[in-house]
Scaffold this motif. Structure first.
Motif, mmCIF file in Angstrom:
data_model
loop_
_atom_site.group_PDB
_atom_site.id
_atom_site.type_symbol
_atom_site.label_atom_id
_atom_site.label_comp_id
_atom_site.label_asym_id
_atom_site.label_seq_id
_atom_site.Cartn_x
_atom_site.Cartn_y
_atom_site.Cartn_z
ATOM 1 N N PHE A 139 46.445 46.990 27.166
ATOM 2 C CA PHE A 139 45.866 48.335 27.239
ATOM 3 C C PHE A 139 44.768 48.516 26.183
ATOM 4 O O PHE A 139 43.696 49.050 26.474
ATOM 5 N N SER A 140 45.013 48.068 24.971
ATOM 6 C CA SER A 140 44.012 48.184 23.895
ATOM 7 C C SER A 140 42.764 47.381 24.225
ATOM 8 O O SER A 140 41.640 47.857 24.052
ATOM 9 N N ASN A 177 32.579 48.256 33.330
ATOM 10 C CA ASN A 177 33.387 49.169 34.143
ATOM 11 C C ASN A 177 34.575 48.424 34.756
ATOM 12 O O ASN A 177 34.485 47.879 35.842
ATOM 13 N N LEU A 178 35.700 48.428 34.047
ATOM 14 C CA LEU A 178 36.916 47.789 34.533
ATOM 15 C C LEU A 178 37.809 48.766 35.272
ATOM 16 O O LEU A 178 38.542 48.385 36.180
ATOM 17 N N THR A 179 37.780 50.027 34.855
ATOM 18 C CA THR A 179 38.593 51.055 35.498
ATOM 19 C C THR A 179 37.960 52.419 35.260
ATOM 20 O O THR A 179 37.366 52.656 34.214
ATOM 21 N N ARG A 180 38.127 53.293 36.238
ATOM 22 C CA ARG A 180 37.637 54.662 36.056
ATOM 23 C C ARG A 180 38.713 55.537 35.425
ATOM 24 O O ARG A 180 38.438 56.615 34.950
ATOM 25 N N ILE A 181 39.962 55.071 35.438
ATOM 26 C CA ILE A 181 41.065 55.824 34.829
ATOM 27 C C ILE A 181 41.098 55.521 33.339
ATOM 28 O O ILE A 181 41.322 54.389 32.939
ATOM 29 N N ARG A 182 40.860 56.543 32.527
ATOM 30 C CA ARG A 182 40.793 56.342 31.078
ATOM 31 C C ARG A 182 41.837 57.128 30.308
ATOM 32 O O ARG A 182 42.129 56.823 29.167
ATOM 33 N N GLY A 192 41.251 40.102 43.390
ATOM 34 C CA GLY A 192 40.467 41.244 42.946
ATOM 35 C C GLY A 192 41.074 41.880 41.718
ATOM 36 O O GLY A 192 41.216 43.103 41.638
ATOM 37 N N SER A 193 41.425 41.076 40.741
ATOM 38 C CA SER A 193 42.189 41.525 39.572
ATOM 39 C C SER A 193 41.485 42.577 38.735
ATOM 40 O O SER A 193 42.150 43.411 38.127
ATOM 41 N N GLY A 194 40.165 42.556 38.658
ATOM 42 C CA GLY A 194 39.426 43.558 37.886
ATOM 43 C C GLY A 194 39.897 43.670 36.463
ATOM 44 O O GLY A 194 39.685 42.785 35.646
ATOM 45 N N GLY A 195 40.596 44.758 36.134
ATOM 46 C CA GLY A 195 41.107 44.973 34.783
ATOM 47 C C GLY A 195 42.457 44.306 34.528
ATOM 48 O O GLY A 195 43.061 44.501 33.486
ATOM 49 N N GLY A 196 42.942 43.534 35.503
ATOM 50 C CA GLY A 196 44.201 42.818 35.330
ATOM 51 C C GLY A 196 45.365 43.424 36.080
ATOM 52 O O GLY A 196 46.519 43.093 35.812
ATOM 53 N N PHE A 197 45.059 44.284 37.054
ATOM 54 C CA PHE A 197 46.128 44.962 37.792
ATOM 55 C C PHE A 197 46.144 44.514 39.238
ATOM 56 O O PHE A 197 45.084 44.444 39.857
ATOM 57 N N PRO A 198 47.296 44.207 39.732
ATOM 58 C CA PRO A 198 48.621 44.283 39.128
ATOM 59 C C PRO A 198 49.059 43.028 38.377
ATOM 60 O O PRO A 198 50.135 42.999 37.786
ATOM 61 N N GLY A 199 48.239 41.981 38.367
ATOM 62 C CA GLY A 199 48.651 40.670 37.895
ATOM 63 C C GLY A 199 49.160 40.550 36.470
ATOM 64 O O GLY A 199 50.164 39.882 36.220
ATOM 65 N N VAL A 200 48.480 41.175 35.508
ATOM 66 C CA VAL A 200 48.903 41.036 34.110
ATOM 67 C C VAL A 200 50.277 41.674 33.886
ATOM 68 O O VAL A 200 51.177 41.017 33.334
ATOM 69 N N VAL A 233 35.777 37.050 32.371
ATOM 70 C CA VAL A 233 35.807 36.802 30.921
ATOM 71 C C VAL A 233 36.816 37.737 30.267
ATOM 72 O O VAL A 233 37.617 37.318 29.419
ATOM 73 N N PHE A 234 36.799 39.005 30.653
ATOM 74 C CA PHE A 234 37.791 39.952 30.136
ATOM 75 C C PHE A 234 39.208 39.480 30.449
ATOM 76 O O PHE A 234 40.095 39.490 29.586
ATOM 77 N N LEU A 235 39.442 39.073 31.688
ATOM 78 C CA LEU A 235 40.781 38.640 32.087
ATOM 79 C C LEU A 235 41.245 37.442 31.269
ATOM 80 O O LEU A 235 42.399 37.385 30.834
ATOM 81 N N ARG A 236 40.352 36.492 31.039
ATOM 82 C CA ARG A 236 40.712 35.326 30.221
ATOM 83 C C ARG A 236 41.061 35.748 28.798
ATOM 84 O O ARG A 236 42.045 35.297 28.227
ATOM 85 N N GLU A 237 40.231 36.607 28.256
ATOM 86 C CA GLU A 237 40.442 37.060 26.878
ATOM 87 C C GLU A 237 41.731 37.875 26.746
ATOM 88 O O GLU A 237 42.514 37.673 25.825
ATOM 89 N N SER A 238 41.962 38.787 27.674
ATOM 90 C CA SER A 238 43.116 39.676 27.560
ATOM 91 C C SER A 238 44.441 39.004 27.933
ATOM 92 O O SER A 238 45.498 39.521 27.598
ATOM 93 N N SER A 239 44.388 37.864 28.599
ATOM 94 C CA SER A 239 45.622 37.166 28.983
ATOM 95 C C SER A 239 45.818 35.869 28.216
ATOM 96 O O SER A 239 46.708 35.083 28.544
ATOM 97 N N ARG A 240 45.030 35.661 27.195
ATOM 98 C CA ARG A 240 45.066 34.419 26.413
ATOM 99 C C ARG A 240 46.480 34.077 25.923
ATOM 100 O O ARG A 240 46.857 32.919 25.890
ATOM 101 N N GLN A 241 47.267 35.057 25.531
ATOM 102 C CA GLN A 241 48.611 34.825 24.990
ATOM 103 C C GLN A 241 49.678 34.656 26.081
ATOM 104 O O GLN A 241 50.828 34.338 25.768
#
Length: 187
Positions: free
Chosen positions: A28-29, A39-44, A75-83, A105-113
């Motif tokens: 989330f962070s 623009n990963l999500t319009r819900i903020r 179509g993972s976009g911001g990582g939903f629902p996959g992460v 790139v965002f998905l790789r970075e945010s799922s690195r762990q």
């Protein structure tokens, strides 16, 4: 605040461990930081993000059969629902597919762990693998059903999008007229 809200919202369906809550909060962070530039999500809003991104995705994860599965999120976009699925189901291998390079790139970075996640920066039509389950959210059901990545498909969609689909709809507790739709396997 995020962890407490998520734990409370999802408690009727499953108790999330401290480790899972921490991983989801880290995602989330990261999403918030990257969304300022991409623009990963319009819900903020925090509450809306918890309910519509995280709780819906975790609800889908709970609906999948027990045991190790190979899952592709198209179509993972911001990582939903996959992460969130990968975090709730560490026994599953989750492949996030996103054709947009910066989002990948965002998905790789945010799922690195997350050791059970891989990211493919390509169009789903160009994937040669097959999976136990295909999942998706906010992607046209007809586009998903054209793919031959899995016979088992679970979609988080609006109730109105189920009119011409063959399968089973289950109301999602968050949102207006949202459903988790399990498409009937091809015969």
């Amino acid at each position: 605040m995020f962890k407490e809200l998520l734990a409370a919202e999802f408690k009727p369906y499953a108790v999330l461990s401290e480790s899972q809550l921490r991983q989801l909060e880290e995602h989330f962070s990261s999403l918030g930081r990257w969304n300022a530039r991409l623009n990963l999500t319009r819900i903020r809003d925090l509450e809306d993000s918890v309910r519509f991104h995280y709780c819906e995705s975790l609800f889908l994860a709970r609906s999948l059969p027990a045991g190790p599965l190979s899952i592709v999120d198209v179509g993972s976009g911001g990582g939903f629902p996959g992460v969130p699925v990968a975090i709730l189901r560490p026994d599953c291998e989750v492949t996030l597919v996103e054709s947009h390079q910066r989002k990948s790139v965002f998905l790789r970075e945010s799922s690195r762990q997350l050791k059970n996640v891989r990211v493919l920066s390509k169009r789903a039509e160009d994937i040669g693998d097959t999976f136990d389950w295909l999942i998706s959210r906010a992607v046209s059901p007809s586009d998903i059903l054209r793919l031959r990545l899995s016979d088992n498909v679970a979609l988080l969609i609006g109730e109105q999008d189920t009119a011409f689909l063959d399968g089973v709809a289950q109301a999602v507790p968050w949102g207006d007229r949202r459903v988790l739709f399990h498409v009937k396997p091809r015969s």
